[in-house]
Design a protein around this motif. Structure first.
Motif, PDB file in Angstrom:
ATOM      1  N   ASP A   1      10.954  57.573  43.754  1.00  0.00           N
ATOM      2  CA  ASP A   1      11.078  56.097  44.220  1.00  0.00           C
ATOM      3  C   ASP A   1      12.486  55.672  43.602  1.00  0.00           C
ATOM      4  OD1 ASP A   1       8.672  55.538  45.160  1.00  0.00           O
ATOM      5  OD2 ASP A   1       7.712  54.516  43.643  1.00  0.00           O
ATOM      6  N   ALA A   2      12.801  56.296  42.395  1.00  0.00           N
ATOM      7  CA  ALA A   2      14.284  56.023  41.881  1.00  0.00           C
ATOM      8  C   ALA A   2      15.243  56.654  42.697  1.00  0.00           C
ATOM      9  CB  ALA A   2      14.263  56.151  40.298  1.00  0.00           C
ATOM     10  N   ILE A   3      15.161  57.934  43.030  1.00  0.00           N
ATOM     11  CA  ILE A   3      15.968  58.600  43.792  1.00  0.00           C
ATOM     12  C   ILE A   3      16.015  58.077  45.233  1.00  0.00           C
ATOM     13  CG2 ILE A   3      16.225  61.005  45.048  1.00  0.00           C
ATOM     14  CD1 ILE A   3      15.085  62.174  42.579  1.00  0.00           C
ATOM     15  N   GLN A   4      15.161  57.553  45.736  1.00  0.00           N
ATOM     16  CA  GLN A   4      15.079  57.046  47.173  1.00  0.00           C
ATOM     17  C   GLN A   4      16.048  55.579  47.081  1.00  0.00           C
ATOM     18  OE1 GLN A   4      14.374  58.374  49.975  1.00  0.00           O
ATOM     19  NE2 GLN A   4      14.784  56.655  51.151  1.00  0.00           N
ATOM     20  N   LYS A   5      15.591  54.848  45.882  1.00  0.00           N
ATOM     21  CA  LYS A   5      16.733  53.847  45.897  1.00  0.00           C
ATOM     22  C   LYS A   5      18.029  53.945  45.772  1.00  0.00           C
ATOM     23  CE  LYS A   5      12.732  50.967  43.911  1.00  0.00           C
ATOM     24  NZ  LYS A   5      12.220  50.159  42.660  1.00  0.00           N
ATOM     25  N   PHE A   6      18.171  55.152  44.738  1.00  0.00           N
ATOM     26  CA  PHE A   6      19.799  55.402  44.639  1.00  0.00           C
ATOM     27  C   PHE A   6      20.202  55.819  46.049  1.00  0.00           C
ATOM     28  CE2 PHE A   6      18.687  56.356  40.071  1.00  0.00           C
ATOM     29  CZ  PHE A   6      19.564  55.038  39.617  1.00  0.00           C
ATOM     30  N   ARG A   7      19.683  56.577  46.891  1.00  0.00           N
ATOM     31  CA  ARG A   7      20.080  57.223  48.137  1.00  0.00           C
ATOM     32  C   ARG A   7      20.174  55.891  49.108  1.00  0.00           C
ATOM     33  NH1 ARG A   7      16.352  62.484  49.000  1.00  0.00           N
ATOM     34  NH2 ARG A   7      17.511  63.825  47.541  1.00  0.00           N
ATOM     35  N   THR A   8      19.222  54.873  49.031  1.00  0.00           N
ATOM     36  CA  THR A   8      19.486  53.807  49.682  1.00  0.00           C
ATOM     37  C   THR A   8      20.639  53.014  49.458  1.00  0.00           C
ATOM     38  OG1 THR A   8      17.096  53.791  49.906  1.00  0.00           O
ATOM     39  CG2 THR A   8      18.436  51.685  50.529  1.00  0.00           C
ATOM     40  N   LEU A   9      21.005  52.872  48.180  1.00  0.00           N
ATOM     41  CA  LEU A   9      22.109  52.203  47.581  1.00  0.00           C
ATOM     42  C   LEU A   9      23.269  53.066  47.857  1.00  0.00           C
ATOM     43  CD1 LEU A   9      20.827  50.852  44.042  1.00  0.00           C
ATOM     44  CD2 LEU A   9      21.283  49.414  46.080  1.00  0.00           C
ATOM     45  N   ASP A  10      23.319  54.130  47.777  1.00  0.00           N
ATOM     46  CA  ASP A  10      24.263  55.056  48.178  1.00  0.00           C
ATOM     47  C   ASP A  10      24.827  54.904  49.645  1.00  0.00           C
ATOM     48  OD1 ASP A  10      26.209  56.734  47.239  1.00  0.00           O
ATOM     49  OD2 ASP A  10      25.297  58.592  47.880  1.00  0.00           O
TER      50      ASP A  10
ATOM     51  N   THR B   1      18.311  45.539  37.460  1.00  0.00           N
ATOM     52  CA  THR B   1      17.325  45.572  36.690  1.00  0.00           C
ATOM     53  C   THR B   1      16.382  46.959  36.941  1.00  0.00           C
ATOM     54  OG1 THR B   1      17.194  43.396  36.596  1.00  0.00           O
ATOM     55  CG2 THR B   1      15.476  44.461  35.645  1.00  0.00           C
ATOM     56  N   GLU B   2      16.151  47.336  38.404  1.00  0.00           N
ATOM     57  CA  GLU B   2      15.501  48.291  38.584  1.00  0.00           C
ATOM     58  C   GLU B   2      16.293  49.792  38.165  1.00  0.00           C
ATOM     59  OE1 GLU B   2      12.303  49.059  39.722  1.00  0.00           O
ATOM     60  OE2 GLU B   2      12.028  46.752  39.343  1.00  0.00           O
ATOM     61  N   ALA B   3      17.414  49.740  38.252  1.00  0.00           N
ATOM     62  CA  ALA B   3      18.271  50.887  38.047  1.00  0.00           C
ATOM     63  C   ALA B   3      18.552  51.079  36.447  1.00  0.00           C
ATOM     64  CB  ALA B   3      19.912  50.720  38.543  1.00  0.00           C
ATOM     65  N   SER B   4      18.396  49.933  35.825  1.00  0.00           N
ATOM     66  CA  SER B   4      18.623  50.226  34.185  1.00  0.00           C
ATOM     67  C   SER B   4      17.340  50.602  33.623  1.00  0.00           C
ATOM     68  CB  SER B   4      18.957  48.749  33.431  1.00  0.00           C
ATOM     69  OG  SER B   4      18.038  48.011  33.885  1.00  0.00           O
ATOM     70  N   LYS B   5      15.988  50.261  34.405  1.00  0.00           N
ATOM     71  CA  LYS B   5      14.925  50.894  33.948  1.00  0.00           C
ATOM     72  C   LYS B   5      14.640  52.231  34.284  1.00  0.00           C
ATOM     73  CE  LYS B   5      12.052  46.537  34.208  1.00  0.00           C
ATOM     74  NZ  LYS B   5      11.327  45.728  34.871  1.00  0.00           N
ATOM     75  N   ALA B   6      15.149  52.712  35.330  1.00  0.00           N
ATOM     76  CA  ALA B   6      14.739  54.149  35.382  1.00  0.00           C
ATOM     77  C   ALA B   6      15.139  55.149  34.709  1.00  0.00           C
ATOM     78  CB  ALA B   6      15.712  54.458  37.103  1.00  0.00           C
ATOM     79  N   PRO B   7      16.224  55.074  34.237  1.00  0.00           N
ATOM     80  CA  PRO B   7      16.579  56.239  33.031  1.00  0.00           C
ATOM     81  C   PRO B   7      15.656  56.224  31.943  1.00  0.00           C
ATOM     82  CG  PRO B   7      18.470  55.280  33.766  1.00  0.00           C
ATOM     83  CD  PRO B   7      17.498  54.503  34.387  1.00  0.00           C
ATOM     84  N   ALA B   8      15.223  54.931  31.398  1.00  0.00           N
ATOM     85  CA  ALA B   8      14.343  55.007  30.195  1.00  0.00           C
ATOM     86  C   ALA B   8      12.894  55.451  30.701  1.00  0.00           C
ATOM     87  CB  ALA B   8      14.387  53.473  29.918  1.00  0.00           C
ATOM     88  N   VAL B   9      12.520  55.186  31.941  1.00  0.00           N
ATOM     89  CA  VAL B   9      11.319  55.340  32.362  1.00  0.00           C
ATOM     90  C   VAL B   9      11.222  57.016  32.453  1.00  0.00           C
ATOM     91  CG1 VAL B   9       9.664  55.398  34.112  1.00  0.00           C
ATOM     92  CG2 VAL B   9      10.873  53.479  33.443  1.00  0.00           C
ATOM     93  N   VAL B  10      12.338  57.657  33.087  1.00  0.00           N
ATOM     94  CA  VAL B  10      12.572  59.087  32.976  1.00  0.00           C
ATOM     95  C   VAL B  10      12.545  59.821  31.852  1.00  0.00           C
ATOM     96  CG1 VAL B  10      14.020  60.908  33.967  1.00  0.00           C
ATOM     97  CG2 VAL B  10      13.471  58.919  35.262  1.00  0.00           C
ATOM     98  N   GLY B  11      13.198  58.953  30.694  1.00  0.00           N
ATOM     99  CA  GLY B  11      13.236  59.735  29.299  1.00  0.00           C
ATOM    100  C   GLY B  11      11.935  59.747  28.640  1.00  0.00           C
ATOM    101  N   GLU B  12      11.071  58.647  29.072  1.00  0.00           N
ATOM    102  CA  GLU B  12       9.671  58.485  28.143  1.00  0.00           C
ATOM    103  C   GLU B  12       8.872  59.397  28.803  1.00  0.00           C
ATOM    104  OE1 GLU B  12       8.469  54.568  28.735  1.00  0.00           O
ATOM    105  OE2 GLU B  12      10.006  53.844  27.421  1.00  0.00           O
ATOM    106  N   GLN B  13       8.971  59.525  30.328  1.00  0.00           N
ATOM    107  CA  GLN B  13       7.940  60.643  30.958  1.00  0.00           C
ATOM    108  C   GLN B  13       8.460  61.772  30.429  1.00  0.00           C
ATOM    109  OE1 GLN B  13       8.865  59.496  35.106  1.00  0.00           O
ATOM    110  NE2 GLN B  13       7.408  57.770  34.800  1.00  0.00           N
ATOM    111  N   ALA B  14       9.643  62.118  30.513  1.00  0.00           N
ATOM    112  CA  ALA B  14      10.068  63.702  29.969  1.00  0.00           C
ATOM    113  C   ALA B  14       9.470  63.911  28.690  1.00  0.00           C
ATOM    114  CB  ALA B  14      11.557  63.842  30.034  1.00  0.00           C
ATOM    115  N   ALA B  15       9.616  62.914  27.615  1.00  0.00           N
ATOM    116  CA  ALA B  15       9.015  63.252  26.416  1.00  0.00           C
ATOM    117  C   ALA B  15       7.513  63.423  26.391  1.00  0.00           C
ATOM    118  CB  ALA B  15       9.273  62.056  25.365  1.00  0.00           C
TER     119      ALA B  15
END
Length: 160
Positions: A116-125, A138-152
């Motif tokens: 979803d984040a990739i799709q949003k970035f592509r859409t924004l791009d 707000t969504e863009a700032s949450k995405a890296p934190a969610v990805v980091g938590e998910q990786a852990a």
């Protein structure tokens, strides 16, 4: 017998002769009894020897049977231990599978969120506005934190 044979009377000679015959007959009878007793003793000794041989053979068979029984019991104990260990492992598979399924579900959720984040970035791009600028930030700032938590969480699940 103190009197000489020719000085004795006929009755005395007859009495001595009869006594000697009875004596001889009794001696022959006793010798016959002794011979029969010797034969009975020999037969009993033979029977005892045969019985002892049978007893020894039975003792050997008993020892072999006991050794076989002990070996069978040891094999049974070993197989019972193997079966118990397998049952323990099988019973543990449920909890392991549940943990792994939870990890897979979490990984799928993370993957979907990343997609979803990739799709949003592509859409924004691409320049097409999808939401209000403040909401997109707000969504863009949450995405890296969610990805980091998910990786852990994925790393922790892989270690388990």
């Amino acid at each position: 017998m103190r009197i000489k044979a020719d000085a004795r009377g006929s009755f005395a000679n007859l009495a001595i002769k009869t006594a000697q015959e009875h004596y001889q007959a009794k001696m022959a009878s006793l010798q016959e009894d002794i011979a029969m007793a010797d034969a009975a003793i020999a037969a009993q000794a033979s029977a005892i020897a045969a019985t002892q041989t049978e007893r020894d053979a039975a003792a050997v068979q008993l020892d072999e049977a006991q050794e076989a029984s002990i070996a069978a019991q040891n094999a049974w104990v070993e197989q019972t231990s193997v079966a118990a260990n397998m049952e323990k492992d099988i019973n543990g598979f449920g909890s392991i599978a549940a943990r792994r399924m939870a990890s897979v579900d979490a990984a799928k959720a993370k993957l979907e969120s990343i997609r979803d984040a990739i799709q949003k970035f592509r859409t924004l791009d691409a320049g097409a506005p999808t939401a209000a600028p403040a909401e997109a930030a707000t969504e863009a700032s949450k995405a890296p934190a969610v990805v980091g938590e998910q990786a852990a969480e994925a790393a922790e699940a892989a270690e388990a």
